[in-house]
Design a protein around this motif. Structure first.
Motif, PDB file in Angstrom:
ATOM      1  N   SER B 131       0.799  -1.226   0.000  1.00  0.00           N
ATOM      2  CA  SER B 131       0.000   0.000   0.000  1.00  0.00           C
ATOM      3  C   SER B 131       0.836   1.283   0.000  1.00  0.00           C
ATOM      4  O   SER B 131       0.347   2.325  -0.407  1.00  0.00           O
ATOM      5  CB  SER B 131      -0.959  -0.003   1.184  1.00  0.00           C
ATOM      6  N   HIS B 132       2.076   1.223   0.471  1.00  0.00           N
ATOM      7  CA  HIS B 132       2.874   2.451   0.525  1.00  0.00           C
ATOM      8  C   HIS B 132       3.657   2.746  -0.754  1.00  0.00           C
ATOM      9  O   HIS B 132       4.572   3.575  -0.759  1.00  0.00           O
ATOM     10  CB  HIS B 132       3.772   2.463   1.759  1.00  0.00           C
ATOM     11  N   THR B 133       3.252   2.108  -1.839  1.00  0.00           N
ATOM     12  CA  THR B 133       3.859   2.380  -3.142  1.00  0.00           C
ATOM     13  C   THR B 133       3.665   3.852  -3.521  1.00  0.00           C
ATOM     14  O   THR B 133       4.462   4.416  -4.278  1.00  0.00           O
ATOM     15  CB  THR B 133       3.237   1.438  -4.190  1.00  0.00           C
ATOM     16  N   SER B 338      11.259   2.585   8.766  1.00  0.00           N
ATOM     17  CA  SER B 338      10.121   2.465   7.851  1.00  0.00           C
ATOM     18  C   SER B 338      10.266   3.309   6.596  1.00  0.00           C
ATOM     19  O   SER B 338      11.059   4.252   6.544  1.00  0.00           O
ATOM     20  CB  SER B 338       8.792   2.822   8.528  1.00  0.00           C
ATOM     21  N   CYS B 339       9.432   2.987   5.604  1.00  0.00           N
ATOM     22  CA  CYS B 339       9.477   3.714   4.336  1.00  0.00           C
ATOM     23  C   CYS B 339       9.031   5.163   4.485  1.00  0.00           C
ATOM     24  O   CYS B 339       9.152   5.950   3.554  1.00  0.00           O
ATOM     25  CB  CYS B 339       8.633   2.992   3.294  1.00  0.00           C
ATOM     26  N   THR B 340       8.525   5.538   5.658  1.00  0.00           N
ATOM     27  CA  THR B 340       8.155   6.938   5.889  1.00  0.00           C
ATOM     28  C   THR B 340       9.396   7.775   6.207  1.00  0.00           C
ATOM     29  O   THR B 340       9.585   8.856   5.657  1.00  0.00           O
ATOM     30  CB  THR B 340       7.171   7.066   7.066  1.00  0.00           C
ATOM     31  N   GLY B 398      15.399  -3.014   6.795  1.00  0.00           N
ATOM     32  CA  GLY B 398      14.171  -3.781   6.550  1.00  0.00           C
ATOM     33  C   GLY B 398      12.998  -3.060   7.190  1.00  0.00           C
ATOM     34  O   GLY B 398      13.152  -1.982   7.763  1.00  0.00           O
ATOM     35  N   CYS B 399      11.830  -3.658   7.089  1.00  0.00           N
ATOM     36  CA  CYS B 399      10.623  -3.042   7.660  1.00  0.00           C
ATOM     37  C   CYS B 399      10.636  -3.138   9.184  1.00  0.00           C
ATOM     38  O   CYS B 399      10.139  -2.268   9.884  1.00  0.00           O
ATOM     39  CB  CYS B 399       9.371  -3.714   7.121  1.00  0.00           C
ATOM     40  N   SER B 400      11.185  -4.246   9.676  1.00  0.00           N
ATOM     41  CA  SER B 400      11.398  -4.399  11.107  1.00  0.00           C
ATOM     42  C   SER B 400      10.119  -4.178  11.902  1.00  0.00           C
ATOM     43  O   SER B 400       9.066  -4.664  11.527  1.00  0.00           O
ATOM     44  CB  SER B 400      12.513  -3.446  11.551  1.00  0.00           C
ATOM     45  N   MET B 401      10.209  -3.388  12.950  1.00  0.00           N
ATOM     46  CA  MET B 401       9.054  -3.242  13.842  1.00  0.00           C
ATOM     47  C   MET B 401       8.074  -2.168  13.396  1.00  0.00           C
ATOM     48  O   MET B 401       7.265  -1.688  14.186  1.00  0.00           O
ATOM     49  CB  MET B 401       9.530  -3.006  15.257  1.00  0.00           C
ATOM     50  N   CYS B 402       8.103  -1.815  12.101  1.00  0.00           N
ATOM     51  CA  CYS B 402       7.034  -0.977  11.556  1.00  0.00           C
ATOM     52  C   CYS B 402       5.720  -1.741  11.631  1.00  0.00           C
ATOM     53  O   CYS B 402       4.654  -1.168  11.791  1.00  0.00           O
ATOM     54  CB  CYS B 402       7.345  -0.608  10.114  1.00  0.00           C
ATOM     55  N   PHE B 403       5.813  -3.067  11.497  1.00  0.00           N
ATOM     56  CA  PHE B 403       4.606  -3.895  11.618  1.00  0.00           C
ATOM     57  C   PHE B 403       4.965  -5.193  12.317  1.00  0.00           C
ATOM     58  O   PHE B 403       6.123  -5.599  12.339  1.00  0.00           O
ATOM     59  CB  PHE B 403       3.982  -4.161  10.238  1.00  0.00           C
TER      60      PHE B 403
HETATM   61  S1  SF4 Z   1       5.923  -2.619   6.539  1.00  0.00           S
HETATM   62 FE1  SF4 Z   1       6.303  -0.508   7.094  1.00  0.00          FE
HETATM   63  S2  SF4 Z   1       8.294  -0.034   6.237  1.00  0.00           S
HETATM   64 FE2  SF4 Z   1       7.592  -1.887   5.244  1.00  0.00          FE
HETATM   65  S3  SF4 Z   1       6.645  -1.130   3.361  1.00  0.00           S
HETATM   66 FE3  SF4 Z   1       5.028  -1.382   4.913  1.00  0.00          FE
HETATM   67  S4  SF4 Z   1       4.839   0.626   5.843  1.00  0.00           S
HETATM   68 FE4  SF4 Z   1       6.769   0.590   4.748  1.00  0.00          FE
END
Ligand code: SF4
Lengths: 207, 459
Positions: B131-133, B338-340, B398-403
């Motif tokens: 979704s964060h594309t 995170s990608c933010t 990596g995405c790690s603890m974003c989720f």
């Molecule tokens: S899990 Fe978090 S860091 Fe990874 S793509 Fe999704 S929002 Fe971005």
């Protein structure tokens, strides 16, 4: 994919806004690289008492005998927001859900529903609340009917509600079509387009 | 009289193979995949006896499931994570696509590595089952998130059947205040217009405030368009973007670069173009912003109080009462990643505040660079030493603890200030309480051991 034409079924109210795909299927429930085996994890965080257990929470609507064999979910605004995981639609479909009624849908989730034979029905919040009230006395008997060809939902009180759906989505749901097969019929057209595009935008084509 | 076109309409026009009911068959220039949802798309395709039509336009990475602890392998803390990694690797190799595997210098969060390597380009169409594309719209591309079945469609046919979204312009004008970042801007817009505010629309961010942002900050702004329920976001590519892309691994070069730039310059919204909706934002109204509840729209100025009409469910989950102040609330965790907000500029700004200071006793602080390249660049500048000396864990990317994928989390009812994008219930772990904020606010709070204002730390 099973075509969807007409359905009369038990509907369960989950009248919350912003039900996200993490709530529909928690990430921890997506254990294998597979589109199946997900129904048990549907709404796991709400459905079971305690993380990782399978002890049903009697408070949760789908666990109540009055809502056995639910095929329709009544939701709120922005249904299916959050992660794009199609597992949410796969889990719903595997559980047996064939339609979701909400006042708005997250666009990715909506696309995923359509590709998995689940009809996204958009109605205003007031209408959804009135449906929930109408079916509450006896959900097993007071069923909701959805007719896709005419785009009409009929409540247990016989009140009818017209709902919008995009033509393309409707066609795919009605015929249970695989979009890829449909598109591959246009292969020649696509190849011509790409050939012309290569001339215009050579830089987008890896060397 | 004809009216002008928006950037979106120009890109759509140049990619429409055929028109369909309510939309079009759109040529897709790039498909990105990750091991969480991409492996399954490749597998589904193979099981259906189909092949990837243009493997050189497809890129995959390991970011969601992979561990971020030093010395990582295919083994993960997430139960069955190894299966996702191995299935994706096998499927990617069989399909002949480029894979940024564990240990590859190109590995990282998909939305961080794509701009970094110029896989995404202005005017391109790009999709990813994530979704964060929308993050990548910051480079002037039409980039959006899809499901796995749609990804199969894009892989098999190089096209997607797309419902045409409505258009919205969000014009942001004026100078951002001291200590106010793109993240605060994104949270502010969500707080003002709600998580359904962009529903059904492609959002173009415009205005002098946006033009003044660097490319990485633009990515932060576009990142949260999905929290806004938008189809995606886009920002006109300008000289700032061209300068950012030039010379990166997958950027065109030589004559192709000149051709590309000439075309990219045409991808601006015409002065007489009309939008279906317009929103104006005055940058001067934006304060450092933080979320208090369980939806990103539950956000307020850092020094404001939890709204009196806050719903009980959100208050109970977050362990707050209506009218509570957020400043001063004790925290248990601090997360930068995170990608933010995990790019080099984010880490630099955080390190400036952190330098010579210490994370408060009892706070678990973690920094996860968005890509291996970001990590290496940060280490070359000595940022890792600043983070470590302050008491932050310094991780692999990596995405790690974003989720929460079933592996690591901060723990139940732990209060975390986080630079990520989602504060949904249990997003960062069962019952974890997430407060979304800028990296600056995360750092200030980590040092204070309580939610704190980064402006008081500024040097
Ligand atoms: S899990 Fe978090 S860091 Fe990874 S793509 Fe999704 S929002 Fe971005």
């Amino acid at each position: 994919m099973e075509p969807f034409i007409h359905l009369t079924a038990v509907a369960a109210p989950l009248l919350r806004d912003n039900i996200d795909t993490d709530a529909i299927i928690p990430s921890r429930e997506m254990r294998s690289v597979s589109k199946t085996g997900l129904a048990d994890g549907l709404f796991a965080g709400w459905r079971y008492i305690g993380i990782g257990t399978r002890d049903p929470d009697p408070e949760f609507v789908l666990n109540q005998s009055a809502y056995a064999d639910t095929r329709i979910i009544l939701g709120g605004a922005n249904f299916g927001c959050g992660s794009s995981r199609e597992h949410a639609a796969w889990a719903l479909a595997e559980y047996g859900i064939r339609a979701i009624v909400a006042s708005s849908f997250n666009p990715i989730f909506q696309g995923n529903c359509i590709r998995n034979g689940i009809v996204p029905v958009t109605l205003d919040l007031e209408a959804i609340a009135s449906l929930a009230t109408a079916l509450a006395p006896d959900p097993q008997a007071l069923r909701i009917t959805i007719d896709l060809p005419t785009q009409v939902l009929t409540g247990p009180d016989r009140k009818t509600h017209a709902f919008p759906i995009a033509d393309e989505a409707k066609e795919m749901l009605l015929d249970g079509l695989d979009a890829i097969d449909l598109t591959l019929k246009r292969r020649v057209e696509i190849d011509h387009f790409i050939a012309a595009d290569r001339m215009r935008r050579g830089w987008i084509y890896p060397g | 009289m004809t009216t002008g076109l928006t950037i979106f309409e120009k890109i759509w026009r140049d990619h429409q193979v055929a028109s369909l009911a309510d939309g079009g068959l759109i040529l897709i220039d790039r498909v990105l995949l990750h091991e969480r949802t991409g492996g399954i798309a490749l597998q589904g395709l193979a099981e259906a006896g189909r092949t990837v039509a243009a493997p050189r336009h497809v890129f995959a990475t390991m970011d969601h499931v992979v561990d971020t602890l030093p010395g990582r392998t295919d083994r993960t803390i997430m139960p069955t994570g190894t299966d996702f990694i191995r299935a994706t690797r096998a499927a990617a190799n069989a399909a002949g696509i480029t894979l940024f595997d564990i240990g590859d210098p190109g590995q990282g969060i998909v939305h961080v590595i794509s701009p970094e390597q110029a896989i995404v380009l202005p005017g391109a169409t790009l999709v990813c089952p994530d979704s964060h594309t929308c993050t990548q719209g910051a480079l002037g591309a039409l980039a959006w998130g899809i499901g796995s079945t749609e990804a199969e469609h894009a892989l098999a046919t190089r096209t997607l059947r797309v419902l045409k979204p409505k258009t919205m312009r969000v014009t942001i004008s004026g100078k951002l205040g001291r200590g106010v970042t793109a993240k605060d801007l994104a949270l502010h817009i969500l707080a003002r217009h709600g998580s359904s505010g962009g529903h059904g629309h492609i959002v173009e961010y415009a205005g002098d405030t946006v033009s003044a942002l660097d490319v990485e900050a633009r990515m932060t702004l576009c990142n949260m368009a999905t929290e806004f329920s938008a189809f995606t976001a886009i920002i006109a590519a300008d000289d700032t973007v061209f300068a950012y892309l030039k010379g990166r691994p997958h950027a065109p070069d030589g004559a192709a670069w000149e051709d590309a730039v000439a075309y990219w310059r045409t991808l601006r919204t015409d002065a007489d173009a009309l939008f279906d909706a317009e929103i104006m934002v005055d940058a001067a109204d934006v304060a450092p912003t933080i979320s208090w509840g369980i939806s990103p729209q539950d956000s307020i100025a850092l020094d404001a109080r939890v709204p009196v009409d806050a719903p009980d469910r959100a208050l109970a989950y977050m362990g707050l009462a209506a009218g509570d102040a957020l400043l001063g609330l004790p925290i248990d965790g601090a997360f930068i990643g995170s990608c933010t907000n995990s790019r080099l500029s984010d880490l630099r700004r955080a390190a400036v505040l952190l330098d010579g200071r210490k994370v408060a006793e009892g706070v678990r602080a973690i920094c996860v660079p968005g890509s291996t390249a970001v990590k290496h660049a940060a280490e070359a500048e000595g940022l890792d030493r600043v983070f470590r000396a302050a008491g932050f864990e310094w991780r692999e990317s990596g995405c790690s603890m974003c989720f929460f994928a079933g592996g690591e989390s901060f723990g139940a009812r732990e209060r975390v200030v986080t630079s990520t994008n989602r504060n949904f219930e249990s997003r960062q772990g069962p019952e974890t309480r997430s407060h979304l904020a800028s990296p600056e606010t995360v750092v200030a709070s980590a040092i204070a051991g309580r939610i704190a204002d980064p402006r008081l730390l500024e040097r």
